[in-house]
Scaffold this active site. Structure first.
Site, PDB file in Angstrom:
ATOM      1  N   LYS A 289       2.757 -10.844   6.319  1.00 35.42           N
ATOM      2  CA  LYS A 289       2.159 -11.757   5.332  1.00 35.42           C
ATOM      3  C   LYS A 289       3.160 -12.053   4.225  1.00 35.42           C
ATOM      4  O   LYS A 289       3.889 -11.166   3.788  1.00 35.42           O
ATOM      5  CB  LYS A 289       0.926 -11.119   4.701  1.00 35.42           C
ATOM      6  CG  LYS A 289       0.361 -11.991   3.575  1.00 35.42           C
ATOM      7  CD  LYS A 289      -0.994 -11.601   3.177  1.00 35.42           C
ATOM      8  CE  LYS A 289      -1.006 -10.420   2.228  1.00 35.42           C
ATOM      9  NZ  LYS A 289      -2.408 -10.097   1.889  1.00 35.42           N
TER      10      LYS A 289
ATOM     11  N   ASP B  87       5.358   4.869  -0.132  1.00 36.02           N
ATOM     12  CA  ASP B  87       5.944   3.606  -0.570  1.00 36.02           C
ATOM     13  C   ASP B  87       6.891   3.139   0.541  1.00 36.02           C
ATOM     14  O   ASP B  87       7.748   3.926   0.985  1.00 36.02           O
ATOM     15  CB  ASP B  87       6.719   3.849  -1.871  1.00 36.02           C
ATOM     16  CG  ASP B  87       7.224   2.575  -2.511  1.00 36.02           C
ATOM     17  OD1 ASP B  87       7.492   1.601  -1.777  1.00 36.02           O
ATOM     18  OD2 ASP B  87       7.363   2.549  -3.744  1.00 36.02           O
TER      19      ASP B  87
ATOM     20  N   ASP C 287       0.582  -6.488   6.026  1.00 37.46           N
ATOM     21  CA  ASP C 287      -0.301  -7.286   5.167  1.00 37.46           C
ATOM     22  C   ASP C 287      -0.006  -6.917   3.707  1.00 37.46           C
ATOM     23  O   ASP C 287      -0.855  -7.048   2.840  1.00 37.46           O
ATOM     24  CB  ASP C 287      -1.757  -6.958   5.537  1.00 37.46           C
ATOM     25  CG  ASP C 287      -2.747  -7.990   5.025  1.00 37.46           C
ATOM     26  OD1 ASP C 287      -2.391  -9.181   4.950  1.00 37.46           O
ATOM     27  OD2 ASP C 287      -3.887  -7.603   4.699  1.00 37.46           O
TER      28      ASP C 287
HETATM   29  C1  LIG Z   1      -3.973  -7.106   0.890  1.00 36.25           C
HETATM   30  S1  LIG Z   1      -3.863  -5.352   0.756  1.00 36.25           S
HETATM   31  C2  LIG Z   1      -3.959  -4.862   2.449  1.00 36.25           C
HETATM   32  C3  LIG Z   1      -5.302  -5.029   3.146  1.00 36.25           C
HETATM   33  C4  LIG Z   1      -5.290  -4.302   4.490  1.00 36.25           C
HETATM   34  N1  LIG Z   1      -4.318  -4.880   5.395  1.00 36.25           N
HETATM   35  C5  LIG Z   1      -6.625  -4.323   5.194  1.00 36.25           C
HETATM   36  O1  LIG Z   1      -6.756  -5.036   6.182  1.00 36.25           O
HETATM   37  O2  LIG Z   1      -7.521  -3.592   4.770  1.00 36.25           O
HETATM   38  C6  LIG Z   1      -2.162  -5.110   0.387  1.00 36.25           C
HETATM   39  C7  LIG Z   1      -1.742  -3.651   0.301  1.00 36.25           C
HETATM   40  O3  LIG Z   1      -0.315  -3.563   0.149  1.00 36.25           O
HETATM   41  C8  LIG Z   1      -0.070  -2.307  -0.466  1.00 36.25           C
HETATM   42  N2  LIG Z   1       1.312  -2.198  -0.960  1.00 36.25           N
HETATM   43  C9  LIG Z   1       1.924  -2.976  -1.884  1.00 36.25           C
HETATM   44  N3  LIG Z   1       3.185  -2.552  -2.115  1.00 36.25           N
HETATM   45  C10 LIG Z   1       3.392  -1.475  -1.314  1.00 36.25           C
HETATM   46  C11 LIG Z   1       4.506  -0.592  -1.097  1.00 36.25           C
HETATM   47  N4  LIG Z   1       5.645  -0.737  -1.774  1.00 36.25           N
HETATM   48  N5  LIG Z   1       4.373   0.402  -0.187  1.00 36.25           N
HETATM   49  C12 LIG Z   1       3.199   0.568   0.489  1.00 36.25           C
HETATM   50  N6  LIG Z   1       2.106  -0.241   0.324  1.00 36.25           N
HETATM   51  C13 LIG Z   1       2.191  -1.233  -0.571  1.00 36.25           C
HETATM   52  C14 LIG Z   1      -1.118  -2.275  -1.570  1.00 36.25           C
HETATM   53  O4  LIG Z   1      -1.329  -0.947  -2.032  1.00 36.25           O
HETATM   54  C15 LIG Z   1      -2.347  -2.879  -0.882  1.00 36.25           C
HETATM   55  O5  LIG Z   1      -3.238  -1.905  -0.417  1.00 36.25           O
END
Ligand SMILES: C[S@@+](CC[C@H](N)C(=O)[O-])C[C@H]1O[C@@H](n2cnc3c(N)ncnc32)[C@H](O)[C@@H]1O
Length: 200
Positions: free
Chosen positions: A155, A90, A115
């Site tokens: 993003k 996280d 992202d």
């Molecule tokens: C749009 S997806 C990313 C797609 C990726 N960049 C790709 O190109 O394959 C957004 C990601 O943010 C992650 N995410 C959201 N909150 C998070 C956190 N607190 N810590 C780590 N990852 C997190 C989600 O698990 C998700 O996989």
């Protein structure tokens, strides 16, 4: 047919055909061709990296002298290359995260990409506020990790708090641009902040 679905289809099918794990690959490619954020040999931290399509593009750009680490709450399917790392973490566990990054040599990095996206609730204002909060955390990590002159991509869902975040980023980079790649769904409010040349 609704135009946004045509866009979805085009990039979704293209990603499948060209072997990218997600359509997001084309967003990073577009940002890269416009702003030249990542160079050969760079060390890159990629936040919100699962399933790994940003990482695939980053690997193409950095070559074998650079390295990339992808971080996500979810497991990232492994890559074969020796200079590619992934971490299930996280981003709010910042002490643990900084410790992990240090142990694999990702301090004083060239680029931080984010992202990150929150789990959407369907309530626009809540989702936008959560996205700004996540990207602000990514920006904070960038300020801890980037070397002078380094670059940032984040993003964010545009909304009420967006100008606040943009002002914060502008204070720490020589040049800051806001860019919405055409691979983003036209109805989505997501956009990218690109910070060039970090002032440490
Ligand atoms: C749009 S997806 C990313 C797609 C990726 N960049 C790709 O190109 O394959 C957004 C990601 O943010 C992650 N995410 C959201 N909150 C998070 C956190 N607190 N810590 C780590 N990852 C997190 C989600 O698990 C998700 O996989």
């Amino acid at each position: 047919m609704n135009k946004s679905f045509q866009v979805h289809d085009k990039f979704f099918h293209r990603a499948k055909k060209e072997g990218y794990r997600a359509r997001s690959a084309y967003k990073l490619k577009e940002i890269q061709s416009k702003f030249n954020v990542i160079e050969k040999g760079d060390f890159v931290v990629d936040l919100g990296a699962a399933p790994g399509s940003f990482m695939q593009v980053i690997i193409e750009l950095i070559g074998s002298e650079g390295a990339v680490i992808g971080i996500d709450l979810q497991e990232i399917e492994t890559f074969d290359q020796a200079n590619v790392y992934s971490l299930k973490r996280d981003i709010y566990d910042k002490d643990l995260l900084m410790q992990d990054l240090k142990s694999v040599g990702f301090t004083n990095i060239d680029v931080l990409t984010s992202d990150l996206a929150p789990k959407t609730s369907g309530i626009k204002d809540i989702d936008q506020a959560r996205s700004v909060e996540l990207t602000d955390q990514a920006f904070y990590l960038a300020t801890r990790l980037l070397k002078t002159g380094g670059n940032f991509i984040g993003k964010v869902f545009e909304g009420e708090d967006f100008p606040w975040l943009l002002r914060r980023v502008k204070k720490r980079f020589k040049k800051v641009k806001v860019f919405k790649p055409s691979a983003c769904r036209s109805r989505s409010c997501e956009t990218y902040i690109v910070g060039l040349s970090f002032n440490s």
